[in-house]
Design an enzyme around this catalytic site. Sequence first.
Site, short mmCIF file in Angstrom:
data_model
loop_
_atom_site.label_atom_id
_atom_site.label_comp_id
_atom_site.label_asym_id
_atom_site.label_seq_id
_atom_site.Cartn_x
_atom_site.Cartn_y
_atom_site.Cartn_z
CE LYS A 72 44.96 51.46 37.49
NZ LYS A 72 44.00 52.02 38.49
CB SER A 145 43.04 49.07 40.67
OG SER A 145 42.76 50.40 40.24
CB SER A 169 42.22 52.68 42.36
OG SER A 169 41.40 51.54 42.48
#
Lengths: 469, 98
Positions: A72, A145, A169
């Site tokens: 990420k 997320s 997330s």
Amino acid sequence: MLKELRAKLDNKEISAVQLTQHYLDAIKIKNPALNAYVNVTSDYALAAAAAADEVIAAGKQTMLTGIPYAVKDIYCVQGIESTGASNILKGYKPPYTATVIKRLPGAVLLGKTNSDEFAMGASTENSCFGPTLNPYDPTRVAGGSSGGSAAAVAADLAVFSFGSDTGGSVRQPASFCGIVGLRPTYGRISRYGVMPMASSMDTVGPFAKTVEDLALLLEQVAGFDPKDGVTSQQPVEQYSATVNQPVEKLRIGIVKEYFELEGLDPAIRQLTERVINQLATLGAEIVPLSLPHTKYAVPAYYVIVPSEVSSNLARFDGIRYGYRAPETADLLDVYTRSREQGFGDEAKRRIMIGTYALSAGYYDAYYAKAMKVRTLIRQDFVAAFKQVDVLLAPPCPGIAFKLGEKSDPIQMYLEDVFAAPASLAGLPGLVVPAGQVNQLPVGVQIMGPQLSEALILRVGRMIEGLPGQ
Amino acid sequence: MALTRDEVIRISKLARIALTEEEIDRFQVEMSRILDYVDQLNELDTTNIAPTAQVTGLENRLRPDVVDDEFTREEMLASAIDTAEGHVVVKSVFNKAS
């Protein structure tokens, strides 16, 4: 999957460079439509793959040598642009690398994946790079997320990936994308080098195709790190050695409040109940129980998180790194204009709610109150785990939703309803695919006490092996 | 509405975020709704409940206060937006006396 690839690399059926090139080619074809990656580090990856081939030729390889993966964009990698999906950090090249990445020696980083801005969201729509699309249906979100990390694995654009989970997330995008994802116990994996959002709940965790792969990854990266003061000194277990052992006499708790929740898709409830019934036929004992303060988890979470966000994001001042607004009059103007232009709406909302909740005269009413409710939620779990080994629940209330469908902030916050309770208590949660609803994947969540990763991975492996999965 | 317009302006100043007039109006509505939503915490009696600040049970974890040389000054300054002579440049805080 990791073990099969390891064997192919070791048998020289494929070289690390060939494997990496295969993934880079796939990214080139599929990523423009999905937007899972925001930065593909091809040269860096091919150089790492060539180095991995030399290590393999010398017979010095370890589990992940030559395996391509993604992280990420909130993970710092020395010299590689790391933005947190925020305009305020566009162009930032960190001088250091996150601990997790250092603990994956020989693995080949393909690039950085999309995220909500500084991990604030549940759809990856709050990204300065635009949303990531769901590999199963491009009109829908991949979740968030960590949507880019989940979509990359689901679309075979990485063997595994890492995301972060503060309030769901990792868990919700794993469910939306039909893969496995683990939120570890708070403090089990170092967060050094990962941009903080809400420090008292932030965790980092892996996505993969199989539970066994998660076990292999967790034992690589878990453990004490002097650079993350909350990491546990408890020894790291060999999760992969036990993951395939079914759990005998498993006691599974079914939380009344979760299944009675208004807004839970009935099809998802049925799917979760089917998994529970199948485990019961294998001999698990099913124990209905109550976590009476469940309803207050999301409200408490959305006081505590913005409060910590307002503090953590104070570092973005337009001076030491990141974006600075042009044409400012004085120092205060530098701060206020740089933050106005650099942050997206959700970041601004959270910073301001947090600033308010921590401000003189409101601290007791909001922040102190939420911290006390957090105690009640933790006590609920302590009582539950006296009766049962694990809790089984949906990861989120529905299937992957349409892009733009949840434009209202509170609607988006309610995505966290099954994830926030465990986050507030620092518990681990594993999501494993449970089936499909309307041709879209749906997962099931296994929660356990702190540091029960070995157990929940074994339960996850059992669910993975159920007929019809 | 939980927040007045003036309160939104005051919060934005505390948060060091400049807002347009449109943003002030929009955030007034959105933040008020969020605060109304979290207000349900007040349904719970939390008298005599201790707050949870952390969940690890760890106590003050100390380390020797030793300078390490993991980063050079140049590496740290490389990220800064404006530098001069090995320092970060910032705008003046006080106006020059006229």
